[in-house]
Design a protein around this motif. Structure first.
Motif, PDB file in Angstrom:
ATOM      1  N   TYR A  30      68.081  18.942   3.680  1.00  0.00           N
ATOM      2  CA  TYR A  30      67.160  18.181   4.515  1.00  0.00           C
ATOM      3  C   TYR A  30      67.819  16.940   5.112  1.00  0.00           C
ATOM      4  CZ  TYR A  30      63.105  20.853   2.886  1.00  0.00           C
ATOM      5  OH  TYR A  30      62.198  21.844   2.620  1.00  0.00           O
ATOM      6  N   ARG A  31      69.131  16.792   4.952  1.00  0.00           N
ATOM      7  CA  ARG A  31      69.700  15.493   5.284  1.00  0.00           C
ATOM      8  C   ARG A  31      69.569  15.172   6.770  1.00  0.00           C
ATOM      9  NH1 ARG A  31      76.279  15.667   4.847  1.00  0.00           N
ATOM     10  NH2 ARG A  31      76.546  17.603   5.990  1.00  0.00           N
ATOM     11  N   ARG A  32      69.423  13.895   6.998  1.00  0.00           N
ATOM     12  CA  ARG A  32      69.168  13.403   8.353  1.00  0.00           C
ATOM     13  C   ARG A  32      70.153  12.312   8.690  1.00  0.00           C
ATOM     14  NH1 ARG A  32      63.262  11.476   7.523  1.00  0.00           N
ATOM     15  NH2 ARG A  32      64.128  11.265   5.451  1.00  0.00           N
ATOM     16  N   CYS A  33      70.133  11.935   9.914  1.00  0.00           N
ATOM     17  CA  CYS A  33      70.957  10.842  10.378  1.00  0.00           C
ATOM     18  C   CYS A  33      70.081   9.596  10.484  1.00  0.00           C
ATOM     19  CB  CYS A  33      71.500  11.193  11.747  1.00  0.00           C
ATOM     20  SG  CYS A  33      73.050  10.427  12.039  1.00  0.00           S
ATOM     21  N   PRO A  34      70.458   8.458   9.997  1.00  0.00           N
ATOM     22  CA  PRO A  34      71.660   8.197   9.217  1.00  0.00           C
ATOM     23  C   PRO A  34      71.510   8.756   7.799  1.00  0.00           C
ATOM     24  CG  PRO A  34      70.283   6.262   9.248  1.00  0.00           C
ATOM     25  CD  PRO A  34      69.601   7.255  10.133  1.00  0.00           C
ATOM     26  N   ALA A 256      61.124  13.062   2.352  1.00  0.00           N
ATOM     27  CA  ALA A 256      60.935  11.600   2.278  1.00  0.00           C
ATOM     28  C   ALA A 256      62.274  10.882   2.156  1.00  0.00           C
ATOM     29  CB  ALA A 256      60.063  11.255   1.069  1.00  0.00           C
ATOM     30  N   ARG A 257      62.314   9.676   2.696  1.00  0.00           N
ATOM     31  CA  ARG A 257      63.413   8.772   2.371  1.00  0.00           C
ATOM     32  C   ARG A 257      63.161   8.285   0.947  1.00  0.00           C
ATOM     33  NH1 ARG A 257      68.056   8.647   5.415  1.00  0.00           N
ATOM     34  NH2 ARG A 257      67.501   8.905   7.584  1.00  0.00           N
ATOM     35  N   LEU A 307      82.330   5.946   0.383  1.00  0.00           N
ATOM     36  CA  LEU A 307      81.661   7.244   0.206  1.00  0.00           C
ATOM     37  C   LEU A 307      81.574   8.040   1.511  1.00  0.00           C
ATOM     38  CD1 LEU A 307      78.702   6.092  -2.113  1.00  0.00           C
ATOM     39  CD2 LEU A 307      80.824   7.205  -2.800  1.00  0.00           C
ATOM     40  N   GLY A 308      82.000   7.423   2.623  1.00  0.00           N
ATOM     41  CA  GLY A 308      81.879   8.102   3.921  1.00  0.00           C
ATOM     42  C   GLY A 308      80.438   8.170   4.386  1.00  0.00           C
ATOM     43  N   LEU A 309      79.651   7.172   4.009  1.00  0.00           N
ATOM     44  CA  LEU A 309      78.226   7.186   4.348  1.00  0.00           C
ATOM     45  C   LEU A 309      77.844   6.043   5.278  1.00  0.00           C
ATOM     46  CD1 LEU A 309      76.726   7.963   0.823  1.00  0.00           C
ATOM     47  CD2 LEU A 309      76.750   9.486   2.797  1.00  0.00           C
ATOM     48  N   TRP A 310      78.827   5.254   5.706  1.00  0.00           N
ATOM     49  CA  TRP A 310      78.515   4.109   6.560  1.00  0.00           C
ATOM     50  C   TRP A 310      78.344   4.576   7.999  1.00  0.00           C
ATOM     51  CZ3 TRP A 310      76.658  -0.573   6.191  1.00  0.00           C
ATOM     52  CH2 TRP A 310      76.742  -1.423   7.300  1.00  0.00           C
ATOM     53  N   ASP A 311      77.232   4.244   8.600  1.00  0.00           N
ATOM     54  CA  ASP A 311      76.979   4.498  10.002  1.00  0.00           C
ATOM     55  C   ASP A 311      77.297   5.931  10.429  1.00  0.00           C
ATOM     56  OD1 ASP A 311      77.539   2.495  12.970  1.00  0.00           O
ATOM     57  OD2 ASP A 311      76.049   3.965  12.445  1.00  0.00           O
ATOM     58  N   ALA A 312      76.642   6.852   9.786  1.00  0.00           N
ATOM     59  CA  ALA A 312      76.869   8.267  10.081  1.00  0.00           C
ATOM     60  C   ALA A 312      76.529   8.616  11.529  1.00  0.00           C
ATOM     61  CB  ALA A 312      76.034   9.123   9.140  1.00  0.00           C
ATOM     62  N   THR A 313      75.663   7.814  12.150  1.00  0.00           N
ATOM     63  CA  THR A 313      75.247   8.115  13.525  1.00  0.00           C
ATOM     64  C   THR A 313      76.457   8.143  14.454  1.00  0.00           C
ATOM     65  OG1 THR A 313      73.436   6.664  12.995  1.00  0.00           O
ATOM     66  CG2 THR A 313      73.500   7.529  15.220  1.00  0.00           C
ATOM     67  N   ARG A 319      72.806  14.878  16.452  1.00  0.00           N
ATOM     68  CA  ARG A 319      72.477  16.294  16.551  1.00  0.00           C
ATOM     69  C   ARG A 319      72.629  17.034  15.208  1.00  0.00           C
ATOM     70  NH1 ARG A 319      75.392  20.365  18.680  1.00  0.00           N
ATOM     71  NH2 ARG A 319      77.131  18.949  18.817  1.00  0.00           N
ATOM     72  N   LEU A 320      73.745  16.681  14.504  1.00  0.00           N
ATOM     73  CA  LEU A 320      74.028  17.421  13.280  1.00  0.00           C
ATOM     74  C   LEU A 320      72.937  17.332  12.221  1.00  0.00           C
ATOM     75  CD1 LEU A 320      77.810  16.857  12.613  1.00  0.00           C
ATOM     76  CD2 LEU A 320      76.606  19.018  12.840  1.00  0.00           C
ATOM     77  N   PHE A 321      72.375  16.122  12.048  1.00  0.00           N
ATOM     78  CA  PHE A 321      71.431  15.941  10.948  1.00  0.00           C
ATOM     79  C   PHE A 321      70.018  15.656  11.433  1.00  0.00           C
ATOM     80  CE2 PHE A 321      75.356  13.843   9.088  1.00  0.00           C
ATOM     81  CZ  PHE A 321      75.861  15.053   8.663  1.00  0.00           C
ATOM     82  N   ALA A 322      69.777  15.963  12.712  1.00  0.00           N
ATOM     83  CA  ALA A 322      68.517  15.476  13.281  1.00  0.00           C
ATOM     84  C   ALA A 322      67.270  16.090  12.663  1.00  0.00           C
ATOM     85  CB  ALA A 322      68.499  15.720  14.784  1.00  0.00           C
ATOM     86  N   SER A 323      67.375  17.324  12.187  1.00  0.00           N
ATOM     87  CA  SER A 323      66.160  18.009  11.782  1.00  0.00           C
ATOM     88  C   SER A 323      65.789  17.752  10.331  1.00  0.00           C
ATOM     89  CB  SER A 323      66.339  19.518  11.967  1.00  0.00           C
ATOM     90  OG  SER A 323      65.274  20.175  11.345  1.00  0.00           O
ATOM     91  N   PRO A 324      64.556  17.311  10.094  1.00  0.00           N
ATOM     92  CA  PRO A 324      64.133  17.154   8.717  1.00  0.00           C
ATOM     93  C   PRO A 324      63.701  18.486   8.097  1.00  0.00           C
ATOM     94  CG  PRO A 324      62.402  16.395  10.177  1.00  0.00           C
ATOM     95  CD  PRO A 324      63.511  16.915  11.044  1.00  0.00           C
ATOM     96  N   GLU A 325      63.819  19.561   8.871  1.00  0.00           N
ATOM     97  CA  GLU A 325      63.452  20.883   8.340  1.00  0.00           C
ATOM     98  C   GLU A 325      64.617  21.425   7.508  1.00  0.00           C
ATOM     99  OE1 GLU A 325      60.485  22.072   8.637  1.00  0.00           O
ATOM    100  OE2 GLU A 325      60.029  20.296   9.811  1.00  0.00           O
ATOM    101  N   PRO A 326      64.346  22.299   6.526  1.00  0.00           N
ATOM    102  CA  PRO A 326      65.447  22.845   5.734  1.00  0.00           C
ATOM    103  C   PRO A 326      66.398  23.650   6.600  1.00  0.00           C
ATOM    104  CG  PRO A 326      63.368  23.904   5.176  1.00  0.00           C
ATOM    105  CD  PRO A 326      63.048  22.800   6.139  1.00  0.00           C
ATOM    106  N   ALA A 327      67.686  23.577   6.262  1.00  0.00           N
ATOM    107  CA  ALA A 327      68.683  24.289   7.048  1.00  0.00           C
ATOM    108  C   ALA A 327      68.543  25.797   6.878  1.00  0.00           C
ATOM    109  CB  ALA A 327      70.071  23.838   6.635  1.00  0.00           C
ATOM    110  N   SER A 328      68.017  26.248   5.763  1.00  0.00           N
ATOM    111  CA  SER A 328      67.777  27.678   5.580  1.00  0.00           C
ATOM    112  C   SER A 328      66.550  27.836   4.707  1.00  0.00           C
ATOM    113  CB  SER A 328      68.970  28.331   4.877  1.00  0.00           C
ATOM    114  OG  SER A 328      68.889  28.044   3.510  1.00  0.00           O
ATOM    115  N   SER A 329      66.136  29.060   4.502  1.00  0.00           N
ATOM    116  CA  SER A 329      64.947  29.243   3.673  1.00  0.00           C
ATOM    117  C   SER A 329      65.309  29.489   2.217  1.00  0.00           C
ATOM    118  CB  SER A 329      64.119  30.403   4.222  1.00  0.00           C
ATOM    119  OG  SER A 329      64.912  31.564   4.157  1.00  0.00           O
ATOM    120  N   ALA A 330      66.573  29.180   1.859  1.00  0.00           N
ATOM    121  CA  ALA A 330      67.022  29.449   0.492  1.00  0.00           C
ATOM    122  C   ALA A 330      66.140  28.771  -0.545  1.00  0.00           C
ATOM    123  CB  ALA A 330      68.466  28.977   0.330  1.00  0.00           C
TER     124      ALA A 330
END
Ligand code: SAM
Ligand code: DTB
Ligand code: SF4
Length: 340
Positions: A30-34, A256-257, A307-313, A319-330
């Motif tokens: 579910y990961r999103r940007c940022p 949720a955040r 951690l490579g988590l600063w300013d991911a935008t 585009r990469l993390f925009a969707s809060p929907e699951p990436a698959s139905s797994a």
């Protein structure tokens, strides 16, 4: 439908590695940007609160040394918010210490004016202003508030131990009122007040029973404030319990955040990294929380860069993390999926 208390208990008691792995899998899905959302607190009115929350520096009931301030002026707020924006924060959270707001309260118009001042900055605006009456929530929404923070703080059974001037149900009612007015909810709790892990799960079960899931869930580690009843009574909590509640929160509220909030200064950088792996994806950034110091900004920048988590935008594009929907139905196929 939300998670029941029994289901949350089942998750909480999984072997820790299994719980962490599942929480992290959901986090990735579910990961999103940022990847780590930076929220910035501005205390627009400090101290002098008539409520008696036992953890709070701003309650007028305890000698914590925080004097009641006047409401911040728009120009001061704008300057402060502009500085925060330049540091790269994503959301502003305006706090005020008082019982709450009714529709005809002159303070409400002043708060709405403060919020309107922030419009040109185009940042997300959250407010945390105590108990809300229906008309007040609607006016906040119209002025540009998108999110309302009102923490349940603990479960219903433990609640009378931390406040007597309002009830757990009063807090739930405010969440309902805010939600009905179209405000997205931010609501979570405090760890380390002497509550049990079941009290924390009862809080989550209450959030889970609301008509709509909260948009964000902050978990604060108690910052013991000299002068308050919890200064001495605080009950330090093992890191594993913190990690467990974060992981359960991530699984039960996948969109949720989950905010690792007050008390981060007491955690090592490695412990904070573990909290992010367990599902936390938001922090309060800035030198100060409402009245106490926060983890210094440079330490946060170092940690998130490491951690490579600063300013991911900037690095990946939204585009990469925009969707809060699951990436698959797994998710529907795991042993964690719940019967319909
Ligand atoms: N008056 C509003 C209210 O009670 O919702 C907003 C301000 S209140 C200070 C915001 C939240 O900060 C509290 O609900 C609690 O979760 C958290 N908080 C306050 N003091 C804290 C402390 N000493 N340690 C950890 N969290 C704290
Ligand atoms: C939240 O859950 N924690 C923030 C914010 N939402 C309002 C406040 C933390 C306050 C810590 C104690 C203080 O600064 O006095
Ligand atoms: Fe503190 Fe909010 Fe309770 Fe007032 S209502 S004492 S500001 S936590």
């Amino acid at each position: 439908m939300g998670y029941s208390l029994a289901e949350l208990e089942e998750l909480y008691q999984l072997p820790l590695w299994e719980l962490l792995s599942e929480a992290n899998r959901i986090q990735q899905q579910y990961r999103r940007c940022p990847q780590i959302q930076l929220c910035y607190l501005i205390n627009v009115r400090q101290g002098g609160c008539p409520e008696d929350c036992a953890y709070c520096a701003q309650s007028a009931h305890y000698p914590s040394g925080r004097k009641a301030s006047a409401l911040m002026k728009p120009a001061e707020l704008l300057a402060c918010a502009q500085q925060a924006k330049e540091k790269g924060v994503h959301r502003l959270c305006l706090g005020a210490a008082w019982r709450g707001l009714k529709e005809d309260d002159p303070k409400l118009a002043e708060i709405c004016q403060l919020v309107e001042t922030l419009r040109p900055l185009e940042l997300e605006v959250c407010t945390t202003l105590g108990l809300l009456a229906k008309g007040a929530a609607q006016k906040l929404r119209e002025s540009g508030v998108g999110f309302y923070n009102h923490n349940l703080n603990t479960g219903p059974r433990f609640y009378p131990r931390i406040a007597s001037t309002h009830s757990f149900q009063d807090r739930v009612r405010t969440l309902e009122v805010a939600q009905e007015a179209g405000l997205a909810l931010c609501s979570g709790g405090i760890i380390g007040m002497g509550e049990s892990w079941r009290d924390r799960l009862e809080l989550l079960a209450t959030l889970s029973s609301l008509p709509g899931a909260p948009e964000s869930i902050p978990w604060n580690l108690l910052v013991p404030i000299p002068g308050t009843p919890l200064e001495e009574l605080r009950a330090p909590v093992p890191l594993w319990d913190v990690v467990r509640i974060l992981a359960v929160t991530r699984i039960a509220f996948p969109k949720a955040r989950v905010r690792l909030s007050a008390g981060r200064r007491e955690l090592s950088q490695e412990a904070q990294a573990l909290c992010f792996l367990a599902g936390a994806d938001s922090i309060f950034f800035g030198e100060k929380l409402l009245t106490v110091p926060n983890q210094p900004e440079k330490d946060d920048r170092n940690l998130l860069q490491e951690l490579g988590l600063w300013d991911a935008t900037d690095r990946f594009g939204s585009r990469l993390f925009a969707s809060p929907e699951p990436a698959s139905s797994a998710v529907a196929q795991t042993r964690f999926s719940r019967k319909k």
